[in-house]
Design an enzyme around this catalytic site. Sequence first.
Site, PDB file in Angstrom:
ATOM      1  N   TYR A  42      -2.131  -1.160  10.498  1.00  0.00           N
ATOM      2  CA  TYR A  42      -2.198  -1.231   8.933  1.00  0.00           C
ATOM      3  C   TYR A  42      -0.991  -0.751   8.481  1.00  0.00           C
ATOM      4  O   TYR A  42      -0.216  -1.418   7.790  1.00  0.00           O
ATOM      5  CB  TYR A  42      -3.256  -0.487   8.569  1.00  0.00           C
ATOM      6  CG  TYR A  42      -3.478  -0.569   7.057  1.00  0.00           C
ATOM      7  CD1 TYR A  42      -4.168  -1.844   6.363  1.00  0.00           C
ATOM      8  CD2 TYR A  42      -3.257   0.260   5.856  1.00  0.00           C
ATOM      9  CE1 TYR A  42      -4.316  -2.051   5.090  1.00  0.00           C
ATOM     10  CE2 TYR A  42      -3.377  -0.034   4.524  1.00  0.00           C
ATOM     11  CZ  TYR A  42      -3.799  -1.215   4.108  1.00  0.00           C
ATOM     12  OH  TYR A  42      -4.271  -1.118   2.928  1.00  0.00           O
TER      13      TYR A  42
ATOM     14  N   SER B  70       1.002  -1.078  -0.202  1.00  0.00           N
ATOM     15  CA  SER B  70       0.034   0.022   0.005  1.00  0.00           C
ATOM     16  C   SER B  70       1.056   1.186  -0.052  1.00  0.00           C
ATOM     17  O   SER B  70       2.238   1.091   0.333  1.00  0.00           O
ATOM     18  CB  SER B  70      -1.035   0.060   1.164  1.00  0.00           C
ATOM     19  OG  SER B  70      -1.451   1.290   1.599  1.00  0.00           O
TER      20      SER B  70
HETATM   21  P1  NAD Z   1     -11.138  -6.348  -0.067  1.00  0.00           P
HETATM   22  O1  NAD Z   1     -11.700  -6.182   1.273  1.00  0.00           O
HETATM   23  O2  NAD Z   1     -12.019  -5.924  -1.472  1.00  0.00           O
HETATM   24  O3  NAD Z   1     -10.533  -8.082  -0.323  1.00  0.00           O
HETATM   25  C1  NAD Z   1      -9.889  -8.443   0.642  1.00  0.00           C
HETATM   26  C2  NAD Z   1      -9.613  -9.902   0.407  1.00  0.00           C
HETATM   27  O4  NAD Z   1      -8.940 -10.639   1.630  1.00  0.00           O
HETATM   28  C3  NAD Z   1     -10.821 -10.714   0.250  1.00  0.00           C
HETATM   29  O5  NAD Z   1     -10.990 -11.626  -0.754  1.00  0.00           O
HETATM   30  C4  NAD Z   1     -11.031 -11.309   1.568  1.00  0.00           C
HETATM   31  O6  NAD Z   1     -11.621 -12.568   1.716  1.00  0.00           O
HETATM   32  C5  NAD Z   1      -9.464 -11.659   1.967  1.00  0.00           C
HETATM   33  N1  NAD Z   1      -9.247 -11.751   3.414  1.00  0.00           N
HETATM   34  C6  NAD Z   1      -9.833 -10.624   4.401  1.00  0.00           C
HETATM   35  N2  NAD Z   1      -9.599 -11.518   5.436  1.00  0.00           N
HETATM   36  C7  NAD Z   1      -9.120 -12.696   5.456  1.00  0.00           C
HETATM   37  C8  NAD Z   1      -8.727 -13.668   6.219  1.00  0.00           C
HETATM   38  N3  NAD Z   1      -8.799 -13.460   7.591  1.00  0.00           N
HETATM   39  N4  NAD Z   1      -8.312 -14.896   5.687  1.00  0.00           N
HETATM   40  C9  NAD Z   1      -8.287 -15.088   4.407  1.00  0.00           C
HETATM   41  N5  NAD Z   1      -8.447 -14.123   3.817  1.00  0.00           N
HETATM   42  C10 NAD Z   1      -8.921 -12.989   4.015  1.00  0.00           C
HETATM   43  O7  NAD Z   1     -10.059  -5.528  -0.112  1.00  0.00           O
HETATM   44  P2  NAD Z   1      -9.113  -4.847  -1.316  1.00  0.00           P
HETATM   45  O8  NAD Z   1      -9.242  -3.388  -1.518  1.00  0.00           O
HETATM   46  O9  NAD Z   1      -9.304  -5.590  -2.832  1.00  0.00           O
HETATM   47  O10 NAD Z   1      -7.608  -5.071  -0.860  1.00  0.00           O
HETATM   48  C11 NAD Z   1      -6.616  -6.005  -1.559  1.00  0.00           C
HETATM   49  C12 NAD Z   1      -5.146  -5.731  -0.756  1.00  0.00           C
HETATM   50  O11 NAD Z   1      -5.128  -4.411  -1.185  1.00  0.00           O
HETATM   51  C13 NAD Z   1      -5.173  -5.490   0.691  1.00  0.00           C
HETATM   52  O12 NAD Z   1      -4.048  -6.195   1.199  1.00  0.00           O
HETATM   53  C14 NAD Z   1      -5.136  -4.121   0.898  1.00  0.00           C
HETATM   54  O13 NAD Z   1      -4.583  -3.828   2.264  1.00  0.00           O
HETATM   55  C15 NAD Z   1      -4.682  -3.792  -0.229  1.00  0.00           C
HETATM   56  N6  NAD Z   1      -4.765  -2.043  -0.607  1.00  0.00           N
HETATM   57  C16 NAD Z   1      -6.084  -1.562  -1.034  1.00  0.00           C
HETATM   58  C17 NAD Z   1      -6.293  -0.272  -1.254  1.00  0.00           C
HETATM   59  C18 NAD Z   1      -7.533   0.285  -1.457  1.00  0.00           C
HETATM   60  O14 NAD Z   1      -7.737   1.418  -1.612  1.00  0.00           O
HETATM   61  N7  NAD Z   1      -8.692  -0.682  -1.820  1.00  0.00           N
HETATM   62  C19 NAD Z   1      -5.060   0.538  -1.195  1.00  0.00           C
HETATM   63  C20 NAD Z   1      -3.704   0.200  -0.633  1.00  0.00           C
HETATM   64  C21 NAD Z   1      -3.807  -1.203  -0.494  1.00  0.00           C
END
Ligand code: NAD
Length: 269
Positions: free
Chosen positions: A158, A145
């Site tokens: 985080y 991130s």
């Molecule tokens: P999301 O919530 O849409 O998806 C998260 C995924 O992680 C899901 O498939 C969920 O089932 C899985 N997950 C959550 N807890 C879990 C657990 N205990 N065991 C197994 N799987 C688990 O989130 P996203 O936005 O797609 O995020 C994906 C990655 O991108 C993350 O690591 C997040 O930190 C990172 N990220 C997202 C953003 C953003 O703005 N969306 C920005 C920077 C980084």
Amino acid sequence: MVDRFLKGKTALVTGSTQGIGLAIAKALGEAGCRVAVHGLGDADTVNLAVAAVQDAGAAEARHFDADFLDPVAIEAMMGEVSNWGAVDILINNAGIQKTAPLADAGPETWNAILAVNLTAAFHTMRLALPAMRARGYGRVVNIASVHGLVASRDKAPYVASKHGLVGLSKTAAMEYADAGDRGSGGVTVNCICPGWTQTDLIEPQVQARTQQLGGGRDAGVADLLREKQPSLRMSDPSEIGVLAVWLCHRHAHNMTGTAIPIDGGWTAQ
Ligand code: NAD
């Protein structure tokens, strides 16, 4: 000439039942990989994700279950995936987020965020990397991130987890940099560092900002972007998928140990 380098390679994308992970899984499917889909969700969510990856063109797609709060479940899942196919590409994407001032975050939140965002990646990497070295090809792409590079208030667990993930990736990159060669593609470990990206993960923050302003959702989103992301545009998850696939190709054999922002200029400030 069509590049078929990724065709038939086996990719595990953690947290790919939705959001960024699903977009990456689809992009790897489109490149012809066999994709191990992983993540939480009810049967409909899981089936839809697997079907979407299959429809994108995956050589094969299958769901693997594991709650990443539990290291024993992670190790069992890694065994099941490698019985299905040696993991050539490992995308550590599963992640959770909760905002609160440091003093209010509490040990439970700290432990859960560190477990899913950082410790799980340590386990998948320690279990997948040695076999990648033996084959002379492997890709680890860790979805960190902007918070792996800079901090924001109210996100202590985080930010700590994502800075940790960047450090873990750099160390692994160094240890595996000499594996394979240009022809085999080598073994690389990199992070992608997204800024605001349109997924469910950020919805609680969008809702909180919207309520604070007393306007509509668009006003809440605009205010979040104005604060941090100079492009004033969210990323679409598919755009993260394009970069992840690019990193998996042979041409990226010498790109390792990096942490690449896709953040509309957030970390340039
Ligand atoms: P999301 O919530 O849409 O998806 C998260 C995924 O992680 C899901 O498939 C969920 O089932 C899985 N997950 C959550 N807890 C879990 C657990 N205990 N065991 C197994 N799987 C688990 O989130 P996203 O936005 O797609 O995020 C994906 C990655 O991108 C993350 O690591 C997040 O930190 C990172 N990220 C997202 C953003 C953003 O703005 N969306 C920005 C920077 C980084």
